[in-house]
Design a protein around this motif. Structure first.
Motif, PDB file in Angstrom:
ATOM      1  N   LYS A  79     -12.765  13.615  -1.813  1.00  0.00           N
ATOM      2  CA  LYS A  79     -11.706  14.351  -0.827  1.00  0.00           C
ATOM      3  C   LYS A  79     -11.962  14.027   0.676  1.00  0.00           C
ATOM      4  O   LYS A  79     -13.198  13.898   1.139  1.00  0.00           O
ATOM      5  CB  LYS A  79     -12.101  15.909  -1.059  1.00  0.00           C
ATOM      6  CG  LYS A  79     -11.110  16.867  -0.294  1.00  0.00           C
ATOM      7  CD  LYS A  79     -11.376  18.300  -0.703  1.00  0.00           C
ATOM      8  CE  LYS A  79     -10.362  19.211   0.048  1.00  0.00           C
ATOM      9  NZ  LYS A  79      -9.092  18.904  -0.232  1.00  0.00           N
ATOM     10  N   VAL A  80     -11.012  13.991   1.126  1.00  0.00           N
ATOM     11  CA  VAL A  80     -10.836  13.600   2.680  1.00  0.00           C
ATOM     12  C   VAL A  80      -9.933  14.530   3.513  1.00  0.00           C
ATOM     13  O   VAL A  80      -9.115  15.165   2.833  1.00  0.00           O
ATOM     14  CB  VAL A  80     -10.611  12.045   2.965  1.00  0.00           C
ATOM     15  CG1 VAL A  80     -11.624  11.134   2.493  1.00  0.00           C
ATOM     16  CG2 VAL A  80      -9.370  11.636   2.396  1.00  0.00           C
ATOM     17  N   TRP A 133      -3.956  10.370  -1.573  1.00  0.00           N
ATOM     18  CA  TRP A 133      -4.129   9.576  -2.803  1.00  0.00           C
ATOM     19  C   TRP A 133      -5.867   9.241  -3.021  1.00  0.00           C
ATOM     20  O   TRP A 133      -6.329   9.482  -3.991  1.00  0.00           O
ATOM     21  CB  TRP A 133      -3.370   8.112  -2.504  1.00  0.00           C
ATOM     22  CG  TRP A 133      -3.565   7.262  -3.627  1.00  0.00           C
ATOM     23  CD1 TRP A 133      -2.668   7.060  -4.750  1.00  0.00           C
ATOM     24  CD2 TRP A 133      -4.592   6.248  -4.172  1.00  0.00           C
ATOM     25  NE1 TRP A 133      -2.904   6.250  -5.773  1.00  0.00           N
ATOM     26  CE2 TRP A 133      -4.275   5.556  -5.107  1.00  0.00           C
ATOM     27  CE3 TRP A 133      -5.764   5.725  -3.428  1.00  0.00           C
ATOM     28  CZ2 TRP A 133      -5.006   4.740  -5.558  1.00  0.00           C
ATOM     29  CZ3 TRP A 133      -6.640   4.909  -3.985  1.00  0.00           C
ATOM     30  CH2 TRP A 133      -6.012   4.065  -4.897  1.00  0.00           C
ATOM     31  N   LEU A 134      -6.531   9.085  -1.725  1.00  0.00           N
ATOM     32  CA  LEU A 134      -7.830   9.036  -1.923  1.00  0.00           C
ATOM     33  C   LEU A 134      -8.466  10.343  -2.388  1.00  0.00           C
ATOM     34  O   LEU A 134      -9.571  10.045  -3.057  1.00  0.00           O
ATOM     35  CB  LEU A 134      -8.382   8.373  -0.686  1.00  0.00           C
ATOM     36  CG  LEU A 134      -8.026   7.163  -0.009  1.00  0.00           C
ATOM     37  CD1 LEU A 134      -8.522   7.014   1.464  1.00  0.00           C
ATOM     38  CD2 LEU A 134      -8.660   6.078  -0.935  1.00  0.00           C
ATOM     39  N   SER A 135      -7.988  11.409  -1.828  1.00  0.00           N
ATOM     40  CA  SER A 135      -8.657  12.831  -2.081  1.00  0.00           C
ATOM     41  C   SER A 135      -8.350  12.733  -3.756  1.00  0.00           C
ATOM     42  O   SER A 135      -9.253  13.437  -4.414  1.00  0.00           O
ATOM     43  CB  SER A 135      -7.946  13.710  -1.334  1.00  0.00           C
ATOM     44  OG  SER A 135      -8.304  13.866  -0.223  1.00  0.00           O
ATOM     45  N   THR A 141       1.946   7.456   6.760  1.00  0.00           N
ATOM     46  CA  THR A 141       1.300   6.530   5.991  1.00  0.00           C
ATOM     47  C   THR A 141      -0.236   7.004   5.638  1.00  0.00           C
ATOM     48  O   THR A 141      -0.778   6.887   4.488  1.00  0.00           O
ATOM     49  CB  THR A 141       1.296   5.034   6.263  1.00  0.00           C
ATOM     50  OG1 THR A 141       2.884   4.622   6.159  1.00  0.00           O
ATOM     51  CG2 THR A 141       0.638   4.269   5.134  1.00  0.00           C
ATOM     52  N   VAL A 142      -0.979   7.406   6.928  1.00  0.00           N
ATOM     53  CA  VAL A 142      -2.352   7.599   6.630  1.00  0.00           C
ATOM     54  C   VAL A 142      -2.473   9.030   6.120  1.00  0.00           C
ATOM     55  O   VAL A 142      -3.236   9.092   5.201  1.00  0.00           O
ATOM     56  CB  VAL A 142      -3.190   7.676   8.150  1.00  0.00           C
ATOM     57  CG1 VAL A 142      -4.296   8.061   8.078  1.00  0.00           C
ATOM     58  CG2 VAL A 142      -2.899   6.317   8.901  1.00  0.00           C
ATOM     59  N   LEU A 173       0.781  -1.192   0.197  1.00  0.00           N
ATOM     60  CA  LEU A 173      -0.214   0.121   0.110  1.00  0.00           C
ATOM     61  C   LEU A 173       0.809   1.046  -0.004  1.00  0.00           C
ATOM     62  O   LEU A 173       0.612   2.125  -0.607  1.00  0.00           O
ATOM     63  CB  LEU A 173      -0.929   0.128   1.267  1.00  0.00           C
ATOM     64  CG  LEU A 173      -1.745   1.349   1.496  1.00  0.00           C
ATOM     65  CD1 LEU A 173      -2.988   1.461   0.059  1.00  0.00           C
ATOM     66  CD2 LEU A 173      -2.489   1.093   2.746  1.00  0.00           C
ATOM     67  N   GLN A 174       2.014   1.216   0.686  1.00  0.00           N
ATOM     68  CA  GLN A 174       2.797   2.439   0.889  1.00  0.00           C
ATOM     69  C   GLN A 174       3.369   2.637  -0.361  1.00  0.00           C
ATOM     70  O   GLN A 174       3.592   3.886  -0.907  1.00  0.00           O
ATOM     71  CB  GLN A 174       3.964   2.082   1.743  1.00  0.00           C
ATOM     72  CG  GLN A 174       3.398   2.304   3.279  1.00  0.00           C
ATOM     73  CD  GLN A 174       4.403   1.713   4.331  1.00  0.00           C
ATOM     74  OE1 GLN A 174       5.093   0.564   4.110  1.00  0.00           O
ATOM     75  NE2 GLN A 174       4.312   2.251   5.798  1.00  0.00           N
ATOM     76  N   GLY A 175       3.852   1.610  -1.235  1.00  0.00           N
ATOM     77  CA  GLY A 175       4.206   1.769  -2.548  1.00  0.00           C
ATOM     78  C   GLY A 175       3.333   2.452  -3.504  1.00  0.00           C
ATOM     79  O   GLY A 175       3.470   3.035  -4.689  1.00  0.00           O
ATOM     80  N   LYS A 176       2.195   1.947  -3.494  1.00  0.00           N
ATOM     81  CA  LYS A 176       0.837   2.427  -4.289  1.00  0.00           C
ATOM     82  C   LYS A 176       0.647   3.760  -3.980  1.00  0.00           C
ATOM     83  O   LYS A 176       0.408   4.626  -4.960  1.00  0.00           O
ATOM     84  CB  LYS A 176      -0.382   1.824  -3.942  1.00  0.00           C
ATOM     85  CG  LYS A 176      -1.427   1.904  -4.707  1.00  0.00           C
ATOM     86  CD  LYS A 176      -1.493   1.360  -6.181  1.00  0.00           C
ATOM     87  CE  LYS A 176      -2.593   1.493  -7.103  1.00  0.00           C
ATOM     88  NZ  LYS A 176      -2.585   0.860  -8.416  1.00  0.00           N
TER      89      LYS A 176
END
Length: 303
Positions: free
Chosen positions: A277-278, A270-272, A263-264, A247-250
């Motif tokens: 958007k978060v 990345w999710l945003s 990491t979070v 996941l970190q690589g992604k």
């Protein structure tokens, strides 16, 4: 009656008897040492030892066969249990303390239990904490420390991980779109539980066991919505989770296998960009979990 196709080393022990009962239980043991599957097999090959197990798992994750499943091993100090159980010796990654096991050994234990259940028609593993369940331990039948505090505390996690894969019809890591029921039902999207973990592992091509293993306890405060049925938090650990490394690589952050605030934050960023958007605050709360669920449902972590 077949043996597991996951086996990579075989040394048949003379210490066994005819099995007269249908297989309906699994009993994990610990080796009380960091033995290779070859060394453990050599010990069980001595008739003077008067002990054996059906399978062994090394700290490198390799699986060995010592007693055919068609035969009863001499493992649990209880004939009735051994007649019904497939017994598994697991190497300890270090001696003493809580007798921990490696992430590789844990992943192989989950995979082997799933395989045993499927081939023997065990619909689910039930951990009851006593001998009535289909998941039992040596200390239920004798005055022994086996399987050690580390594995004993994780018996509920083992049952959950195995049942998740049995119930979801999980096959191999990296399955295609729609490969499991997890895509249709990730559970409560407010929390990161076993179904989140299993689907993330599948999409990132990791071993699928539903467990985010070996996370430092100090990171717990930034992961308030991480379900402890899926996340393993330890006072100290030298290695992190393979799926967190992937996941970190992604998401483009430092790769160490530990899910901490940085990491979070990278995941939130990345999710945003990819999903919705978060807040980028380094805390895995409900908002981030919901966005993560949407990403998993879209198969966003593939490729």
């Amino acid at each position: 009656m077949s043996n597991s196709s996951l086996v990579s080393y075989t040394k048949i022990s003379p210490n066994s008897s005819a099995r007269t009962s249908k297989i309906s239980k699994i009993t994990p043991h610990h080796m009380a040492g960091n033995l290779s599957v070859e060394t453990c097999g050599e010990i069980f090959s001595r008739s003077s030892r008067q002990a054996s197990a059906n399978y062994g798992i090394g700290s490198d994750g390799r699986i060995a066969l010592y007693v055919d499943e068609s035969r009863r091993s001499w493992a649990s100090s209880n004939a009735a249990n051994d007649q019904r159980a497939v017994t598994i010796e697991v190497a300890n990654s270090s001696r003493g303390g809580d007798w921990p096991v490696s992430a590789a050994a844990w992943n192989s234990l989950v995979a082997l239990c799933v395989d045993i259940c499927r081939r023997n028609g065990i619909a689910r593993l039930d951990w009851t904490g006593d001998a009535s369940g289909s998941l039992t331990t040596h200390d239920m039948f004798a005055a022994t420390a086996c399987p050690g505090p580390y594995l004993k505390a994780r018996m509920p996690l083992l049952a959950k991980a195995v049942n998740e894969r049995l119930g979801a019809g999980v096959v191999a890591a990296g399955g295609g779109a729609g490969s499991s029921a997890a895509l249709a039902d990730l559970g409560n999207l407010d929390y990161w539980g076993p179904r989140f973990s299993s689907e993330l592992q599948r999409q990132l091509g990791c071993v699928v066991d539903g467990i985010i293993s070996r996370q430092p306890q100090r990171n717990r405060k930034c992961l308030p919505n991480a379900d402890t049925a899926s996340w393993e938090f330890l006072p100290s650990c030298s290695s992190g989770s393979p799926v967190i490394r992937a996941l970190q690589g992604k998401v483009g952050t430092s790769v160490d296998g530990w899910c901490g605030p940085n990491t979070v934050k990278s995941l939130q960023s990345w999710l945003s960009c990819q999903i919705v958007k978060v807040d980028i605050d380094g805390v895995l709360g409900k908002q981030t979990c919901r966005a993560m669920g949407k990403a998993l449902l879209r198969g966003a972590f593939r490729g």
